[in-house]
Each structure stands twice: as C-alpha cells, then as structure tokens.
Design a protein around this motif. Structure first.
Motif, short mmCIF file in Angstrom:
data_model
loop_
_atom_site.label_atom_id
_atom_site.label_comp_id
_atom_site.label_asym_id
_atom_site.label_seq_id
_atom_site.Cartn_x
_atom_site.Cartn_y
_atom_site.Cartn_z
N HIS A 247 0.85 -1.19 0.00
CA HIS A 247 0.00 0.00 0.00
C HIS A 247 0.89 1.24 0.00
O HIS A 247 1.57 1.54 0.96
CB HIS A 247 -0.90 -0.01 1.24
N ASP A 248 0.91 1.95 -1.12
CA ASP A 248 1.69 3.18 -1.17
C ASP A 248 1.01 4.13 -2.15
O ASP A 248 -0.14 3.95 -2.49
CB ASP A 248 3.14 2.88 -1.58
N GLN A 249 1.73 5.12 -2.59
CA GLN A 249 1.11 6.13 -3.44
C GLN A 249 1.18 5.80 -4.93
O GLN A 249 0.92 6.64 -5.76
CB GLN A 249 1.74 7.50 -3.16
N SER A 250 1.55 4.57 -5.26
CA SER A 250 1.60 4.26 -6.69
C SER A 250 0.21 3.90 -7.20
O SER A 250 -0.73 3.70 -6.43
CB SER A 250 2.59 3.12 -6.93
N VAL A 251 0.09 3.84 -8.52
CA VAL A 251 -1.19 3.57 -9.16
C VAL A 251 -1.37 2.06 -9.30
O VAL A 251 -0.52 1.38 -9.87
CB VAL A 251 -1.28 4.26 -10.54
N THR A 252 -2.46 1.56 -8.76
CA THR A 252 -2.72 0.12 -8.79
C THR A 252 -4.20 -0.14 -9.04
O THR A 252 -5.00 0.78 -9.06
CB THR A 252 -2.36 -0.55 -7.45
N SER A 253 -4.50 -1.44 -9.16
CA SER A 253 -5.90 -1.86 -9.31
C SER A 253 -6.30 -2.68 -8.10
O SER A 253 -5.51 -3.45 -7.58
CB SER A 253 -6.07 -2.75 -10.53
N VAL A 254 -7.54 -2.50 -7.69
CA VAL A 254 -8.11 -3.38 -6.67
C VAL A 254 -9.35 -4.01 -7.26
O VAL A 254 -10.28 -3.30 -7.67
CB VAL A 254 -8.46 -2.60 -5.38
N GLY A 255 -9.34 -5.33 -7.34
CA GLY A 255 -10.50 -6.05 -7.86
C GLY A 255 -11.28 -6.67 -6.72
O GLY A 255 -10.72 -7.10 -5.72
N ILE A 256 -12.59 -6.70 -6.88
CA ILE A 256 -13.44 -7.34 -5.88
C ILE A 256 -14.34 -8.31 -6.63
O ILE A 256 -14.93 -7.96 -7.65
CB ILE A 256 -14.28 -6.30 -5.11
N ASP A 257 -14.40 -9.54 -6.14
CA ASP A 257 -15.23 -10.56 -6.78
C ASP A 257 -15.92 -11.33 -5.67
O ASP A 257 -15.26 -12.04 -4.91
CB ASP A 257 -14.33 -11.48 -7.63
N THR A 258 -17.21 -11.16 -5.55
CA THR A 258 -17.90 -11.82 -4.45
C THR A 258 -19.34 -12.13 -4.84
O THR A 258 -19.92 -11.42 -5.68
CB THR A 258 -17.89 -10.93 -3.19
N ASP A 259 -19.89 -13.19 -4.26
CA ASP A 259 -21.32 -13.42 -4.50
C ASP A 259 -22.12 -12.65 -3.45
O ASP A 259 -21.55 -11.93 -2.62
CB ASP A 259 -21.65 -14.92 -4.52
N GLY A 260 -23.41 -12.80 -3.49
CA GLY A 260 -24.27 -12.05 -2.58
C GLY A 260 -24.98 -10.93 -3.32
O GLY A 260 -24.55 -10.51 -4.39
N ALA A 261 -26.07 -10.48 -2.74
CA ALA A 261 -26.85 -9.40 -3.35
C ALA A 261 -26.58 -8.10 -2.60
O ALA A 261 -26.38 -8.09 -1.39
CB ALA A 261 -28.34 -9.74 -3.29
N LEU A 262 -26.59 -7.01 -3.35
CA LEU A 262 -26.24 -5.72 -2.77
C LEU A 262 -27.49 -4.93 -2.41
O LEU A 262 -28.47 -4.92 -3.16
CB LEU A 262 -25.43 -4.90 -3.79
N ASN A 263 -27.40 -4.26 -1.30
CA ASN A 263 -28.43 -3.30 -0.94
C ASN A 263 -28.15 -2.01 -1.72
O ASN A 263 -27.13 -1.35 -1.49
CB ASN A 263 -28.35 -3.04 0.57
N PRO A 264 -29.04 -1.64 -2.66
CA PRO A 264 -28.73 -0.50 -3.53
C PRO A 264 -28.50 0.79 -2.74
O PRO A 264 -27.62 1.58 -3.10
CB PRO A 264 -29.97 -0.37 -4.41
N GLU A 265 -29.26 0.97 -1.67
CA GLU A 265 -29.09 2.22 -0.91
C GLU A 265 -27.74 2.27 -0.21
O GLU A 265 -27.05 3.29 -0.23
CB GLU A 265 -30.19 2.35 0.14
N ALA A 266 -27.38 1.13 0.39
CA ALA A 266 -26.09 1.08 1.08
C ALA A 266 -24.96 1.27 0.07
O ALA A 266 -23.98 1.98 0.33
CB ALA A 266 -25.94 -0.26 1.81
N LEU A 267 -25.12 0.64 -1.10
CA LEU A 267 -24.10 0.76 -2.15
C LEU A 267 -23.94 2.22 -2.59
O LEU A 267 -22.84 2.74 -2.72
CB LEU A 267 -24.48 -0.12 -3.34
#
Lengths: 364, 356
Positions: A247-267
């Motif tokens: 974790h530093d100030q360089s440019v990177t990607s963070v990917g998230i892959d998960t199942d489950g349903a999202l609460n639109p309001e919380a999102l």
C-alpha cells in the motif's frame, strides 16, 4: 429564483436498448503508433462508418470519415464544472465539436477520438458523463491506449515533481484496452516485465500485443469495455488480489469478486462517499453488480468522482450472480475497499429478497 | 399585383421543399424565405415556396444570420466566414476565421459581430473587419448586441460574459460565471443579460449594475433562450418543456418559472411570434421537438410565475425539427431530413370563434 422542472428526463434511461453512438477514445504517446491504428481503422473494411476526431478537436469534417484538427495543444479547452470537485473537468472543445457533429447528417455509426500524447484522458472521458446533451446521444465505449513496447518503460519510470502526474501511468490507468505495439522491437524478457508493470497499474484492461498495430478491430470498436464480463472471459484471473503489492502512493488496481446481493441504498451511500472523498485518486471504477431484488445485472463505470450506471442483460437461470468490480487509482487500500463493499451486501441469502441495509462481514 | 403588404396578409398555404441535409436555420425575409443546411446548402424561396436560388458552399456550416433589413446573409463555419448579398445572391466576401458558431447583426444592419475562435470580430456590411477583441478564455459561444444603438456587444465564453464597446475598443464590463456559458439572450431594453451555463443552470445579470442571479433545476444544459418581443418573458428549453421567466419590474429573482408542458419529446427549436389578441396582449410561442412535433403556446396577461400551461395546438410532422421561424401568417420549420415546411399559423391554432 425557483427550481424549474426537476422531474424531466433526458439521458440514459434504463430498460431500453442502448442505441447511442459508441465513442472510442484513443490515447498514447507520440510515436506509440496511434496514427498507424487510426489509419487502419479508416482504411480497413470493417463495415462501420467511423467519424474520427483527430488530435486537437479542431474540425468536424467527416467526408471520407476523416477529420483533421489544426489547433495547437495550447488551445485545449478544459472546463471545470464548478460542482465542488476539482477533478470534475470536461473538454469544452470536445462538447463543441461533438455537438456540431451530431447536428450533421447521419453518416457514421461510431466516433473515434484521438487525443494528444500528453492530454489527460479524464476530462475527455468525463465529458461523456457530464454533458447531458451528449450523454443522451453518445456512450463511451472504450478508452484504448497504444503503448510503445520498446520505450514505455522509460516513460513509466520517469520521476515527476510533486503534484505532476506521470502521463504514461495515467494513460495506462485509464485504459480499457492496451495495444502493446512494436512487440517485434522488444526482447521477450522486456515484454514480460512490461506486461507485469501494466498489470500492476491496471489489472482490468485487456492487453493486445501487436506489431504495427495489427490488432483485430473487433477488439477496439464497439467493445462495451465497461462490461467486465468481456474481460473476464479472456482474463479470468484479473480480479485476483496482487499479493506482492504494497500500500503506497503508486497507481494500482483493486479487484473485488464476491457473491451475494447488494443493498442499492447502502451501495449508493458507500460509493457516493468513496468517490466524493477519494475521487481525485480514483482514475477508473467499473463493475457488474447483483442488486437485491433485481433480475438484471447492473453495469457501472466511473471516472474520478463521476459515474454512470445502467441495467444490462438479465441474469441467466442458474448463473452465479457475482459482483465483480475494479478500482484503479493512486494509493488504494484493498482491505478498506473490500470491507466497504462487503458492508453493502444484504445479510439474507435469497437474491430476490428485499434489500436490508445491515452491514455484513468485515475484511477478510 | 402582389406587393409585400398583400402577400403578408394573404392566408398562407402549406408547402414543402428540400435541402437534402439537416436544416441549420430558417429565416423569413420581407419577401422571401431562406434556409441553410448543416453541410453548406442555401435555399432562397419566395413566400409561396417557389424556389428562387439554390447554392452549396463547399463546407459544413455552424451558424447563419440574416441582417435585420434582409439584405445580407452571414454564414459561419470552422474555417471561414462567408458574407452574401441576398438581393443579388452574390458572395461579397470570404474571410478566413477559426471556429465561428456565433454571429450577430446590429439592428442597423451595418455591423456584424462574428466569433473567430476565442476572439470576436466586428465587420462592416461588405465584410471588412474593423475591430478585433482580445482573446476570451475559450471559444466564443454566443454574441449579441446590447441595444439598438449597436454600441455595446456581449460575448459569451467560459467563465462568463464580456461586454465590449467596439468603437472605443474598451471592455465595458465582465460578468463572471462559474462555468461555460453557451446560449445568450439580452432583454430588448438592454437591462438584462442571461446565459445558459454548462452545469444546467441559467446565469443572469442586471446591467449595468452587474448584480447576478441563478436559475437552476433544469434537467439538462440550456442552450436556447430568447426574450419575447416586449421583454417581459424569457423562454428557454428544458428537455421536453419550456420554462418562461418573468422579467417585468424587479426581474425574476424570487419568482417561479411559468412552465410550458406537453411536448412529446425533447425541444430542439422555438421562436416567439409577434403578440396578438385584443391590444396585442397575448404572446405566442412556437416550438419543435426531436420527434417532429410542432407546438403553439399562448401566454395570456393573466398568466403568472408558477403557472403551468399546455400547448394550444400540436402538429405532428414525424420529422425531427431542427429550426423554426414565424411571421404574421406562416410558420416555417426546418427538419433533420432536409425538409423545409411552411405551415399556415392557423394550422396549429384551434378553430377561430366568430366574433360577436
């Protein structure tokens, strides 16, 4: 003075086929091969009429599907949107040119915009989110970055003074597709290192190795690049965490892959707060999401703090409804993003159950 | 004998001509109708739709303006400004310019202000430049003379509106706005200037005091705005409705808009007609949308800010409207298909009741 008509509706409606004209943004350093790619698009028989806005957005002649700009770089017209966010800028010259182009005869079914080597891709991309008139008629299809395999490492390693962005890193960070050009001029180990470096910055862009920009134009035009399904089909590993990264100030990607349903309001709350506070450091964000109680996948993409979403294809019966998203930016904290996102998942296991804003699982 | 007066009062009939490319502007001259197209087409007809002259400039067109006396046509493009003498249909002059999407003739028909990239130029009626402004922060997007005396000129660009006095080469005033100003309108009395801002607001100023006001809540960027000929109402497009602001007395601050609702699709063009009715107190407005509907709106003296009005009449042409103009009897619409249509104004009005 009072509000006028807050309820009218202009742009990207949900629930209808997207018949907006796709726009491809072509970036890359001088000498990387952008013009070669442009000429291929203009001369190959790909069955599409492409209006090209070249370089500095100077003209809109689309005779023979080619436009040539004459304005110098000093004439770039970058407008701040005055919505309280310093990263919300648009290209006023682009709004002007595209507005004139759209008034003209229907003689094209795609638009390609070539930017100068040093232009910041953000205002170009943001123009398509911010300008309602354009947004109603055009959609950003993909940002294509052409990279010179022989010379780009030097540009990536260039140390800039504080506050000055390294344009090469920025162009790679913004890309949906990276044409790794001139592979014949680079040694195999150089290519391996380069691919690794590009992946570390932008894990979600498809890399297209090429000699003299000989890529399949179907990988460049009308690719719906914000739809992560396409990239997952070719690069299924891209969402895997890059464990070697600090974790530093360089440019990177963070990917998230998960199942489950999202609460639109919380999102919405989480995404809104994230983009508002970290928008300046977040170059791109995009994803395919499973919203609770919704049968269609939700596609979203963002540039800095601006984002745009729409419902896509319905989930197929039996298909795992996974949430897949990627953030590309400076100094991203994977654990924080992951925890924040997971807190937006509903606790219930029934994907069709009504949304319930209960925070779930912390960082793993 | 068909003099202009007789022609004007004769009942108009419908006709249609084609310019084979999207219409950019339509104009009604004292005895003729002129249409310009986005690819450089020019068509001049008489009021009955008989073609008189057809020409094609070799370049696409961004703007067109006819002098108030109907004798001169200025055409702006991305590289040239063309000045045409209409009675003889001859090109008087072609000046190289940069982006020229804004043109404004002075009321005396002697001065033409033209955008030239980030600068404003003032030309005489044969096309000789006699004044050039210092560069503005962006390409000039709107131009209008402040009053009939043609002394002051307002130019819209990024970060506001600048008022020039070309005769003395002086910047009389800069009216600052946070965003990029697109459309521009000046009240007939020259006391109000209003611009449509990129951030979907209207920004207005009282001149010369310079105090400003903002009107927000529009669903999209406002690019077209126009005062009615008396100066009481300012109309602007707002997606599929029009909003009208009351500029009588102290102006619009603290007043709601009068909202004209009922267009089936996004409004692309509108034009005020001359006032009509007893004592000429009813203001008429015609509008067109991107689905091809034409609508007539009547603003009565009893209408107040906050009211909502519905169209008095709607005519569906099925052909997206790109330009609109009107005189006492005719409504001329230009279309995306290249059609130029003349509609008798009565075709949109409800059947007249016989006077008792």
């Amino acid at each position: 003075v009072q509000t006028a008509t807050p309820d009218s509706n202009t742009g990207a409606d949900t629930g209808r086929a997207d018949d907006r004209i796709p726009v491809t943004v072509l970036t890359g350093f001088l000498g990387s091969g952008k013009t070669t790619l442009l000429n291929r698009i203009l001369t190959e028989h790909h069955g599409r009429r492409v209006a090209v806005i070249e370089n500095e957005f100077g003209e809109v002649g689309i005779d023979d599907a080619l436009v040539r700009g004459q304005v110098t770089e000093a004439d770039e017209e970058v407008f701040e949107m005055n919505n309280g966010c310093i990263c919300c800028t648009v290209r006023g010259d682009l709004i002007r040119i595209l507005g004139a182009l759209l008034r003209r005869k229907d003689r094209f079914d795609a638009i390609l915009i070539e930017t100068t080597g040093l232009a910041d891709p953000a205002p170009v991309a943001q123009t398509f989110f911010m300008d309602d008139t354009l947004r109603a008629q055009l959609r950003l299809d993909a940002i294509i970055t052409v990279v010179d395999a022989k010379h780009v490492l030097a540009h990536l390693d260039e140390v800039k003074p504080d506050g000055v962005e390294n344009e090469a890193i920025e162009q790679i960070a913004f890309a949906d597709r990276i044409v790794l050009n001139k592979t014949d001029l680079a040694a195999p180990d150089e290519l391996t290192e380069l691919t690794h470096r590009i992946r570390a910055i932008n894990a979600s862009a498809a890399i297209l190795p090429a000699v003299r920009c000989a890529v399949d134009l179907d990988d460049i035009l009308r690719v719906h690049a914000f739809d992560l399904d396409a990239i997952l089909a070719t690069e299924p590993q891209f969402l895997d965490p890059d464990t070697t990264h600090q974790h530093d100030q360089s440019v990177t990607s963070v990917g998230i892959d998960t199942d489950g349903a999202l609460n639109p309001e919380a999102l919405n709350t989480w995404l809104g707060a994230l983009l508002a506070t970290r928008g300046q450091d977040l170059f791109r964000s995009k994803g395919v999401l499973n919203l609770a109680g919704v049968q269609r996948r939700y596609l979203f993409q963002g540039v800095h703090m601006l984002h745009d979403g729409d419902f896509g294809e319905p989930w197929r019966p039996g298909e795992p409804r996974r949430n897949r998203l990627v953030f590309i930016g400076r100094g991203l904290d994977r654990a924080e993003l992951d925890a924040g996102f997971r807190a937006c998942l509903t606790t219930t296991t029934d994907p069709d159950a009504p949304a319930d804003a209960a925070p779930a699982g912390a960082a793993r | 004998v068909t003099g202009p007066a007789q022609t004007r009062h004769a009942e108009a009939h419908s006709w249609r001509l084609d310019i084979d490319e999207p219409a950019l502007t339509v104009h009604i001259l004292p005895e003729a109708i002129l249409a310009t197209g986005t690819e450089g087409a020019l068509l001049l007809t008489d009021l009955d739709g008989r073609e008189r002259w057809r020409q094609r400039l070799g370049r696409f067109t961004l703007s067109a303006a006819v002098s108030p006396d109907g004798t001169r046509l200025a055409i702006g493009a991305d590289s040239h400004l063309t000045l045409i003498d209409l009675p003889t249909t001859t090109v008087l002059r072609e000046c190289p310019t940069r982006w020229c999407a804004a043109l404004a003739w002075a009321a005396n028909s002697r001065e033409l202000a033209a955008a030239d990239g980030k600068q404003v130029r003032v030309l005489d009626r044969v096309g000789h430049r006699y004044w050039t402004s210092p560069p503005l922060p962006s390409t000039v997007t709107g131009l209008t003379w402040l009053r009939r005396d043609a002394r002051r000129l307002a130019a819209a660009a990024y970060q506001g509106v600048t008022i020039y006095e070309p005769a003395t080469s002086r910047v009389a005033q800069h009216l600052a706005a946070p965003g990029a100003i697109a459309g521009l309108a000046v009240a007939p009395n020259g006391r109000w200037i209003v611009g449509g801002s990129q951030d979907a607001t209207l920004h207005g100023w009282r001149v010369p005091a310079g105090n400003d006001f903002r009107m927000s809540g529009f669903p999209s960027t406002v690019s077209q705005l126009a005062f009615d000929p008396t100066g009481r109402w300012l109309a602007n497009d707002a997606a599929d409705s029009l909003t009208l602001w009351d500029f009588s007395g102290p102006g619009p601050t603290g007043r709601d808009a009068l909202v004209a609702e009922g267009h089936p699709s996004r409004i692309t063009a509108f034009t005020w007609a001359r006032a009509c009715g007893p004592g000429e107190t009813i203001r008429e407005l015609y509008s067109g949308d991107d689905a091809g509907n034409l609508a007539l709106w009547r603003v009565h003296p009893h209408h107040r800010p906050g009211d909502r009005i519905r169209p008095t009449g709607i005519l569906d042409t099925g052909d997206p409207v790109t330009a609109l103009t009107t005189n006492d009897t005719q409504l001329i619409s230009g279309h995306r298909s290249g059609a130029l249509r003349c509609h008798p104004r009565s075709s949109l009005a409800p059947p007249r009741r016989t006077n008792r």
